[in-house]
Design an enzyme around this catalytic site. Structure first.
Site, PDB file in Angstrom:
ATOM      1  N   GLU A  29       0.841  -1.204   0.000  1.00 35.91           N
ATOM      2  CA  GLU A  29       0.000   0.000   0.000  1.00 35.91           C
ATOM      3  C   GLU A  29       0.874   1.251   0.000  1.00 35.91           C
ATOM      4  O   GLU A  29       1.739   1.385   0.868  1.00 35.91           O
ATOM      5  CB  GLU A  29      -0.902   0.000   1.241  1.00 35.91           C
ATOM      6  CG  GLU A  29      -1.925  -1.114   1.211  1.00 35.91           C
ATOM      7  CD  GLU A  29      -2.538  -1.404   2.589  1.00 35.91           C
ATOM      8  OE1 GLU A  29      -2.476  -0.546   3.480  1.00 35.91           O
ATOM      9  OE2 GLU A  29      -3.070  -2.521   2.754  1.00 35.91           O
ATOM     10  N   GLU A  60      -4.870  -6.350   2.898  1.00 38.48           N
ATOM     11  CA  GLU A  60      -3.696  -7.082   3.374  1.00 38.48           C
ATOM     12  C   GLU A  60      -3.745  -8.562   2.997  1.00 38.48           C
ATOM     13  O   GLU A  60      -2.714  -9.174   2.723  1.00 38.48           O
ATOM     14  CB  GLU A  60      -3.534  -6.929   4.896  1.00 38.48           C
ATOM     15  CG  GLU A  60      -2.857  -5.630   5.326  1.00 38.48           C
ATOM     16  CD  GLU A  60      -3.749  -4.400   5.203  1.00 38.48           C
ATOM     17  OE1 GLU A  60      -4.967  -4.558   4.999  1.00 38.48           O
ATOM     18  OE2 GLU A  60      -3.228  -3.269   5.304  1.00 38.48           O
ATOM     19  N   ASP A  85       1.447  -4.570  13.124  1.00 40.69           N
ATOM     20  CA  ASP A  85       0.181  -4.816  13.830  1.00 40.69           C
ATOM     21  C   ASP A  85      -0.880  -5.364  12.864  1.00 40.69           C
ATOM     22  O   ASP A  85      -1.769  -6.110  13.266  1.00 40.69           O
ATOM     23  CB  ASP A  85      -0.345  -3.514  14.435  1.00 40.69           C
ATOM     24  CG  ASP A  85       0.721  -2.760  15.206  1.00 40.69           C
ATOM     25  OD1 ASP A  85       0.633  -2.688  16.430  1.00 40.69           O
ATOM     26  OD2 ASP A  85       1.682  -2.259  14.560  1.00 40.69           O
ATOM     27  N   HIS A 129      -0.402   0.441  16.563  1.00 43.61           N
ATOM     28  CA  HIS A 129       0.559   0.787  15.512  1.00 43.61           C
ATOM     29  C   HIS A 129       1.986   0.772  16.043  1.00 43.61           C
ATOM     30  O   HIS A 129       2.853   1.436  15.501  1.00 43.61           O
ATOM     31  CB  HIS A 129       0.261   2.173  14.922  1.00 43.61           C
ATOM     32  CG  HIS A 129      -0.942   2.221  14.032  1.00 43.61           C
ATOM     33  ND1 HIS A 129      -2.218   2.129  14.519  1.00 43.61           N
ATOM     34  CD2 HIS A 129      -1.066   2.340  12.682  1.00 43.61           C
ATOM     35  CE1 HIS A 129      -3.075   2.208  13.504  1.00 43.61           C
ATOM     36  NE2 HIS A 129      -2.407   2.333  12.388  1.00 43.61           N
TER      37      HIS A 129
END
Ligand SMILES: Cc1ncc(C[n+]2csc(CCOP(=O)(O)OP(=O)(O)O)c2C)c(N)n1
Ligand SMILES: [Mg+2]
Lengths: 326, 339
Positions: A29, A60, A85, A129
């Site tokens: 991405e 993902e 994560d 994150h």
């Protein structure tokens, strides 16, 4: 020889491998035209073009699934998962698909791919994150797991990961992207499954990974300067395969072992290594095996809280000193 | 064009006699082998679980029958049919189900993971939806390397409700990948009617427009209809025009898996579908086109004998040696994770 940031080392490592082998392709991405959210892939799109460096949707599972299908049929993909994560939303591929296909098919299916990801804390991003997920990956038979701490290791281990015939999880530490180090010119190729002794010492062995490596080194200097304690610091670098020989030889010399782990305490990587030491080097030891870890707790966001929860230079030095002096 | 002189002009249509006989044989192979798998389970010779495709044979036969060598199949745990349809020997499939050394993966994968890369069977996947993105990746490789194979991905109606389905469809459409998604709508996801858990009447067909694709819903019990839909989709994929999503209406005769007596089905439903049995339909088709009862019976008998012989070979095969227990975890052939 040039001084390079960890971030630029990622770019150089990917470029080195894409230059070498046309079967190496890269997807993720915002990685192509935008150069990555951590700017760790800037210029690759311009250099290798839209067929080899590809932006994906926020998918993902599609990213990792596509990497696997491509790997099975002849490419050597590098896939980026922006934050480690997010492994949680595509964990099927990491836990069930990449690592088990070869075994289940009695050796028919190959899966030579690399998943690069931004791992670890220090950016004040909070609990979703900032995690260190090396222990999520280490426990899965069939995967290899690598976490470099310096620019030169980024290039050499990334190259080794791309050339490795097995699926490799490549954990880049977000708080190291801006750090710098000397990097030789020309091709760099390292070896998976090799730990590095970064500071030789005789009183205790300190095992560390990624961001904990510079902290362990700083703690060792502090212990030497302030208390005359001489620590050996080992950068474990590769959790699977694991270089137990380097670790066990060090413990045979120092008779003491500490791990410095960013992952939360339960089932952290150090627990496995300590159990190996207890099992195979018990009679070399002069004292308890001690793990210095982040507690069993989600990560907070505020800088003062985040700094307090991770193993710090002072905490490492303190714990080592108290244990040795007990 | 048929190479042999044709016995009936009607047979010399777009499909032709040779292909029709092949499609018939494939369906009978699947029917007989699946029935045998069930019998062997009752005899406690097939252990673990197994998911049969009895009643769904035409989908596997039609799609495989239209493939070229080198095209790739990605299957689910309900994958015996698709594996057999690519020409994998019956013995290897039954041997795997029976946990014997002659099995396709020597007992290391089992019923839900049949794989034979040499036949283009790139795996059977037991995590719902996992293989749709994987098929995209194989198709991406074909696109990147300018190879002209198609990746064909089979899954059930229930699979259209998992995230990976939607990620893969969007991904394949945006990248214009040579992949064909085949939804076998057998009306149930495990034990629940698909309509009870899906927002639209056609679980795949009604989702197609969300990805800029044509809605294609076909009779999955008519191997000719399946074969033609497959050809159209493969041509589209090979000519760089991107993916297709095809929903095939069909029905499974047995329960979801070996443990399921399928009591949740309304009375008469199974019987109604059996009137539209794919093999019955195809037998009638062959007869319309002038194939004799004798020719058909000969195929039936040959296949039965093949399945019998395969069964005997499996029963005679040793179990896998314990030496293979930890092989092929890593590419070096072993499972070493440390020095
Ligand atoms: C991620 C995941 N969730 C649930 C299951 C359990 N499960 C196995 S098969 C199945 C039903 C699938 O239905 P469908 O897609 O219609 O395929 P069919 O079995 O009818 O061929 C379920 C829920 C699974 N294997 N994987
Ligand atoms: Mg179903």
């Amino acid at each position: 020889m040039a001084e390079l940031t960890y971030r630029d080392a990622v770019i150089r490592g990917i470029a080195q491998e894409m230059q070498r082998d046309e079967d190496v392709v890269f997807l993720g991405e915002d990685v192509a035209k935008a150069g990555g959210v951590f700017k760790a892939t800037v210029g690759l799109y311009e250099k290798f073009g839209p067929l080899r460096v590809r932006d994906t949707p926020i998918s993902e599972q599609a990213i990792l699934g596509a990497a696997m299908g491509a790997a099975m049929t002849g490419l050597k993909p590098i896939a980026e998962i922006m934050f480690s994560d997010f492994f949680a939303v595509c964990f099927d591929y990491i836990a069930n698909e990449f690592p088990k296909s070869r075994y289940m098919t009695n050796g028919q299916t190959k899966c030579p791919l690399v998943v690069r990801t931004g791992n670890g804390a220090g950016s004040r991003f909070g609990a979703q994150h900032s995690q260190s997920v090396e222990n999520w990956c280490m426990m899965i038979p069939g995967l290899k797991v690598v976490a470099p701490s310096s620019p030169v290791d980024v290039i050499g281990l990334l190259a080794a990961s791309v050339r490795d015939p097995d699926p490799v999880i490549f954990l880049e530490h977000k708080s190291l992207y801006a750090t710098k180090g000397e990097v030789p010119d020309g091709e760099i190729l390292d070896k998976l499954g090799t730990a590095k002794i970064l500071r030789p010492g005789k009183d205790a062995t300190i095992l560390a990974l990624a961001l904990m490596v510079p902290r362990a080194l700083a703690a060792a200097e502090k212990l030497a300067a302030e208390h005359g304690i001489d620590c050996e610091v080992i950068d474990v670098r590769s959790l699977v395969p694991l270089d137990t020989q380097t670790i066990l030889s060090s413990v045979a010399k120092t008779h003491r072992a500490f791990s410095v782990e960013e992952n939360p305490r339960l089932c952290g990587w150090g627990a496995e290594i300590m159990s190996i030491i207890a099992d195979e080097a018990f009679y070399d030891l002069d004292g308890p095996l001690v793990r210095i870890t982040t507690p069993h707790c989600p990560l907070p966001s505020a800088d003062i809280l985040e700094d307090a929860i991770l193993p710090s230079v002072d905490r490492i030095a303190d714990r080592v000193r108290k244990t040795l002096q007990a | 064009m048929s190479k042999k002189p044709v016995t009936s002009t009607a047979l010399n249509d777009d499909i032709g006699e040779d292909k029709r006989l092949e499609l018939y044989r494939l369906q009978v192979v699947i029917r007989e082998a699946e029935q045998r798998a069930y019998d062997l389970f009752l005899q406690n010779l097939v252990k673990g679980t197994s998911h049969l495709s009895l009643g769904q044979e035409a989908v596997a036969a039609g799609f495989a029958g239209a493939m070229k060598k080198g095209d790739l199949s990605f299957c689910t745990y309900r994958g015996h049919a698709h594996t057999l349809a690519r020409g994998v020997p019956i013995e290897k499939v039954l041997g795997e189900l029976m946990g014997r050394d002659n099995g396709l993966m020597r007992g290391k994968g089992g019923s839900m993971h049949l794989t034979s890369e040499e036949h283009g069977v790139m795996g059977s996947y037991a995590i719902i939806g996992a293989h749709l993105p994987i098929a995209c990746g194989a198709a991406w490789r074909a696109q990147y390397k300018k190879q002209d194979d198609v990746s064909v991905c089979f899954f059930g109606d229930g699979t259209t409700n998992i995230g990976a389905f939607h990620e893969a469809l969007n991904f394949a459409a945006v990248w214009k990948l040579p992949v064909v998604f085949v939804c076998e709508n057998n009306l149930y996801m495990e034990y629940t009617p698909i309509g009870d858990v899906t927002a639209v009447p056609s679980p795949a067909g009604d989702r197609a427009s969300a990805y800029g694709l044509e809605k294609i819903v076909i009779d999955g019990n008519d191997a000719d209809a399946v074969y033609r839909a497959a050809q159209t989709a493969y041509d589209k994929a090979r000519s760089g025009k991107g993916p297709s999503l095809i929903e095939c209406l069909t029905y499974r005769y047995s329960g979801h898996s070996r443990a399921d007596p399928a009591k949740y089905r309304p009375e008469g439903e199974l019987e109604r579908w059996k009137q539209r049995d794919p093999i019955k339909i195809y037998k009638e088709r062959l007869k319309q086109f002038g194939i004799s009862d004798d020719q058909i019976a000969k195929i039936d008998a040959e296949v039965k004998q093949e399945v019998d012989e395969a069964t005997e070979k499996c029963k005679a095969s040793p179990t896998p040696p314990l030496e293979i227990l930890t092989t092929d975890v890593y590419a070096d052939g072993g499972f070493a994770w440390r020095n």
